[in-house]
Design a protein around this motif. Structure first.
Motif, mmCIF file in Angstrom:
data_model
loop_
_atom_site.group_PDB
_atom_site.id
_atom_site.type_symbol
_atom_site.label_atom_id
_atom_site.label_comp_id
_atom_site.label_asym_id
_atom_site.label_seq_id
_atom_site.Cartn_x
_atom_site.Cartn_y
_atom_site.Cartn_z
ATOM 1 N N TYR A 1 0.918 -1.408 -0.034
ATOM 2 C CA TYR A 1 -0.135 -0.149 -0.101
ATOM 3 C C TYR A 1 1.237 1.370 0.124
ATOM 4 O O TYR A 1 0.278 2.053 -1.225
ATOM 5 N N LEU A 2 1.935 1.451 1.032
ATOM 6 C CA LEU A 2 2.647 2.237 0.492
ATOM 7 C C LEU A 2 3.744 2.776 -0.408
ATOM 8 O O LEU A 2 3.421 4.200 -0.567
ATOM 9 N N GLN A 3 3.698 1.591 -0.814
ATOM 10 C CA GLN A 3 4.452 1.832 -2.480
ATOM 11 C C GLN A 3 3.820 2.304 -3.184
ATOM 12 O O GLN A 3 3.766 3.239 -4.574
ATOM 13 N N GLN A 4 2.440 1.546 -3.513
ATOM 14 C CA GLN A 4 2.151 1.663 -5.086
ATOM 15 C C GLN A 4 0.147 2.577 -4.647
ATOM 16 O O GLN A 4 0.521 2.580 -5.722
ATOM 17 N N VAL A 5 0.478 2.417 -3.288
ATOM 18 C CA VAL A 5 -1.121 3.353 -3.489
ATOM 19 C C VAL A 5 -0.215 5.418 -3.191
ATOM 20 O O VAL A 5 -0.571 6.374 -3.379
ATOM 21 N N ARG A 6 0.989 5.364 -2.122
ATOM 22 C CA ARG A 6 1.344 6.306 -1.248
ATOM 23 C C ARG A 6 2.669 6.738 -2.001
ATOM 24 O O ARG A 6 3.264 8.069 -2.384
ATOM 25 N N GLY A 7 3.568 6.075 -3.149
ATOM 26 C CA GLY A 7 3.993 6.445 -3.695
ATOM 27 C C GLY A 7 5.754 6.085 -2.894
ATOM 28 O O GLY A 7 6.508 6.809 -3.523
ATOM 29 N N GLU A 8 5.481 5.664 -1.984
ATOM 30 C CA GLU A 8 7.126 5.647 -1.156
ATOM 31 C C GLU A 8 8.102 4.146 -1.281
ATOM 32 O O GLU A 8 7.390 3.874 -2.197
ATOM 33 N N SER A 9 9.496 4.796 -1.935
ATOM 34 C CA SER A 9 10.122 4.088 -1.843
ATOM 35 C C SER A 9 10.446 2.257 -1.047
ATOM 36 O O SER A 9 9.807 2.372 0.563
ATOM 37 N N PRO A 10 11.008 1.687 -1.454
ATOM 38 C CA PRO A 10 11.026 0.170 -0.175
ATOM 39 C C PRO A 10 11.810 1.095 0.527
ATOM 40 O O PRO A 10 11.189 0.434 1.381
ATOM 41 N N LEU A 11 12.538 1.230 0.977
ATOM 42 C CA LEU A 11 13.107 2.213 2.227
ATOM 43 C C LEU A 11 12.095 2.435 2.988
ATOM 44 O O LEU A 11 12.303 2.518 4.486
ATOM 45 N N HIS A 12 11.536 3.577 2.678
ATOM 46 C CA HIS A 12 10.255 4.658 3.131
ATOM 47 C C HIS A 12 9.583 3.443 4.200
ATOM 48 O O HIS A 12 9.055 4.028 5.123
ATOM 49 N N ALA A 13 9.349 2.735 2.778
ATOM 50 C CA ALA A 13 7.943 2.088 3.503
ATOM 51 C C ALA A 13 8.264 1.076 4.369
ATOM 52 O O ALA A 13 7.698 0.295 5.361
ATOM 53 N N GLY A 14 9.704 0.107 4.588
ATOM 54 C CA GLY A 14 10.378 0.212 5.511
ATOM 55 C C GLY A 14 10.707 0.497 7.312
ATOM 56 O O GLY A 14 9.841 0.258 8.251
ATOM 57 N N LEU A 15 10.896 1.782 6.311
ATOM 58 C CA LEU A 15 10.625 2.015 7.699
ATOM 59 C C LEU A 15 9.925 2.971 8.083
ATOM 60 O O LEU A 15 8.958 2.894 9.725
ATOM 61 N N LEU A 16 8.463 3.027 7.873
ATOM 62 C CA LEU A 16 7.142 3.277 8.175
ATOM 63 C C LEU A 16 6.856 2.156 8.822
ATOM 64 O O LEU A 16 5.762 2.550 9.613
ATOM 65 N N VAL A 17 6.655 0.713 9.021
ATOM 66 C CA VAL A 17 6.096 0.047 8.895
ATOM 67 C C VAL A 17 6.962 -0.593 10.730
ATOM 68 O O VAL A 17 6.307 -1.286 11.058
ATOM 69 N N ALA A 18 8.813 0.120 10.904
ATOM 70 C CA ALA A 18 9.484 -0.057 12.258
ATOM 71 C C ALA A 18 8.566 -0.363 13.189
ATOM 72 O O ALA A 18 9.057 -1.006 14.600
ATOM 73 N N PRO A 19 7.976 0.704 13.558
ATOM 74 C CA PRO A 19 7.138 0.942 15.436
ATOM 75 C C PRO A 19 6.026 -0.565 15.256
ATOM 76 O O PRO A 19 6.188 -0.899 16.345
ATOM 77 N N GLN A 20 5.978 -1.246 14.050
ATOM 78 C CA GLN A 20 4.924 -2.294 14.533
ATOM 79 C C GLN A 20 6.577 -3.213 15.653
ATOM 80 O O GLN A 20 6.210 -4.308 16.173
ATOM 81 N N GLY A 21 7.506 -3.443 14.608
ATOM 82 C CA GLY A 21 8.245 -4.233 15.265
ATOM 83 C C GLY A 21 9.317 -3.477 16.599
ATOM 84 O O GLY A 21 8.903 -4.167 17.911
ATOM 85 N N LEU A 22 8.888 -1.861 16.732
ATOM 86 C CA LEU A 22 9.032 -1.528 18.081
ATOM 87 C C LEU A 22 8.048 -1.833 19.062
ATOM 88 O O LEU A 22 8.335 -2.534 20.135
ATOM 89 N N GLY A 23 6.710 -2.275 19.453
ATOM 90 C CA GLY A 23 5.983 -2.041 19.632
ATOM 91 C C GLY A 23 6.355 -3.477 20.269
ATOM 92 O O GLY A 23 6.060 -4.109 21.265
ATOM 93 N N ALA A 24 6.144 -4.463 19.316
ATOM 94 C CA ALA A 24 6.791 -6.159 19.832
ATOM 95 C C ALA A 24 7.811 -6.667 20.929
ATOM 96 O O ALA A 24 7.487 -6.945 21.791
ATOM 97 N N MET A 25 8.905 -5.808 20.319
ATOM 98 C CA MET A 25 10.082 -5.497 21.300
ATOM 99 C C MET A 25 9.793 -4.961 22.964
ATOM 100 O O MET A 25 10.511 -5.668 23.497
ATOM 101 N N LEU A 26 8.720 -4.507 23.163
ATOM 102 C CA LEU A 26 8.480 -3.436 23.569
ATOM 103 C C LEU A 26 7.872 -4.785 25.019
ATOM 104 O O LEU A 26 8.112 -4.658 26.211
#
Length: 512
Positions: A304-329
């Motif tokens: 969705y982030l790449q195809q609808v919002r036009g984000e790069s793969p790197l930016h898309a990866g950074l935007l979903v990083a909060p999921q990992g942060l929540g899990a690590m907590l």
């Protein structure tokens, strides 16, 4: 049951409530290998467009760099339990690391797409054994009383893989070259191999079981053919295609034949009798439904982030990083609570949090604020930290020492199969919904071919992005329903602190 000498050494004090230095050293070693294996499942996702350009191949062809790796994982996982009993976990773990690193080096030397796919298969043969072996080694080292915290440690690579893979892949490709997504495994692999040699205690395997050749001829090809058929669904966009139905049907026939064989032979390749254990049975069904929903749904947001919002793969990866942060907590908190009150309540809480959080994605728009996505992803990650590894703990902690290798193999087969089914299912639903939206596909294509924008009025382009976002949101409905359904088997998970299991207790525990 008295543990063998290597286990006693690793545990130091199995009655202790804390993870001692010996267990933490062992954890550090096996996590390195598990991180490599799981990262390589996701890091290549980012490189697929690069492979298309470098090797002048279609997306359907380069996707086999993913599919081939996955099928190799599925083929070798059933062998892990027997091989661990036969050769010992330390030697097998080191051999798997060597296979994986050798495959990585070969991948970096590929000069055409056929070579790359072949070398990815070799890499998968090593990678498939790393995660179940890591679970077995850690379970033997810590004992059942500390299984929750041990699984929390092993949860780190399972969280870092989906989050860190796209980020790492994007960084390496943008700043170096595609070769480095494979070469990065060389230094990590060397450190993991030397550490395993120095830290892991020597095994003293005393194999009493003959190898189940018939089981191997039924289970491994059956699982691989079934997953091949399922993996072909997104490309063919229908379950009725011959390339989907024929291999999947043959795979199901082989697996059904294996079930009959396994229930009649004394030492089958995959010990299906473990399903008589009510905790493992409930955990397996919970993991099956959860992995289909979560891993399938997890692919949607980066797309969705790449195809609808036009984000790069790197930016898309950074935007979903909060999921990992929540899990690590929540992973360490969940691990401690599982050891104190059992996994049942923890898993149900996690699933409820994921269901509520993921419901937000059913209402995606083409302009949904990124800060809202990040907050919801953080909440979903918190739920994941209370769900995935506690479910694994519920499956493993009531098994005897001898059953752990087979039990971890069984759970990894469930996880691998469910993840492949979820990916194919969500991809097929999304593809179908996008086809039904008139302007969605041209709008998505405009990100990759700017000339398309010149032929589409701005209002229709905006409508196309909104239609595409709606298709993603409606696909999430299926994921949310499946996560909610997972609460049913999770209700039957243990709700008490586990008690040490002795081999003498196994017949009662197993329900004989």
């Amino acid at each position: 049951m008295t543990p063998p000498p290597d286990t006693q050494t690793a545990q130091s004090d199995p009655s202790s409530d804390k993870l001692d230095a010996a267990v933490l050293k062992t954890a550090g070693v096996v996590v390195l290998g598990a991180i490599m294996s799981i990262l390589d499942v996701t890091v290549v996702n980012v490189a697929l467009p690069t492979f298309q350009h470098e090797f002048d191949a279609s997306y359907a062809i380069v996707a086999w760099t993913m599919t081939g790796y996955t099928l190799a994982l599925a083929t070798v996982i059933p062998l892990t339990g027997w091989a661990a009993d036969r050769f010992g976990t330390k030697r097998l773990y080191m051999a798997a690391l060597i296979f994986f690193v050798a495959g990585s080096l070969l991948c970096s030397t590929a000069t055409n797409i056929g070579m790359l796919i072949s070398f990815r298969v070799l890499q998968g043969l090593g990678g498939g054994m790393l995660m179940p072996l890591s679970m077995t080694i850690m379970t033997h080292a810590a004992g059942p009383q500390r299984m929750g915290r041990v699984m929390a440690v092993l949860g780190v690579p399972m969280l870092l893989g989906p989050i860190g893979g796209p980020i790492l892949g994007g960084l390496l490709i943008d700043n170096l070259s595609w070769h480095w997504i494979f070469l990065i495994n060389l230094p990590i692999g060397i450190v993991a191999l030397v550490s395993a040699f120095l830290v892991l205690k020597p095994d003293n395997p005393q194999p009493s079981e003959s190898f189940d050749f018939l089981g191997m001829l039924l289970a491994s090809p059956g699982l691989a053919l079934f997953l091949f058929g399922v993996s072909s669904i997104p490309e063919k966009q229908t379950v009725l295609a011959a390339r989907v139905l024929i291999p999947a049907a043959v795979g199901i026939v082989l697996m059904v034949a294996f079930v009959f064989h396994a229930m009649r032979t004394e030492h089958p390749l995959i010990d299906l009798r473990l399903f008589k254990n009510p905790s493992l049975r409930a955990a397996s069904v919970t993991m099956l439904l959860f992995a289909i929903a979560f891993f399938g749904g997890m692919l949607l947001l980066p797309s969705y982030l790449q195809q609808v919002r036009g984000e790069s793969p790197l930016h898309a990866g950074l935007l979903v990083a909060p999921q990992g942060l929540g899990a690590m907590l929540t992973v360490p908190i969940g691990g401690r609570l599982v050891d104190k009150i059992g996994p049942g309540r923890i898993v149900m809480t996690g699933l409820a949090v994921i269901t509520v959080g993921m419901s937000f994605f059913m209402f995606l728009h083409a302009d949904t604020p990124f800060w809202q996505l990040c907050v919801v992803l953080f909440v979903v990650g918190m739920g994941m930290g209370w769900t995935m590894m506690p479910t694994m703990t519920a499956a493993i902690q009531t098994l005897t020492h001898q059953q752990v290798a087979r039990g971890s193999t069984l759970m990894n087969i469930v996880n691998q199969t469910a993840g492949s089914i979820g990916t194919a299912l969500m991809s097929m639903v999304l593809t179908t919904l996008l086809k039904n939206e008139q302007y969605a596909r041209p709008a998505i294509a405009s990100w990759f071919d700017p000339s398309i924008k010149a032929h589409i009025p701005p209002n229709l382009l905006s409508e196309g992005f909104e239609q595409a976002a709606r298709a993603f949101g409606h696909t999430y409905i299926l994921a949310v329903v499946l996560v909610a359904c997972t609460l049913i088997p999770a209700f039957f998970l243990p709700r008490k602190k586990s008690q040490p299991v002795d081999a003498a207790d196994a017949p009662v525990m197993m329900g004989h």
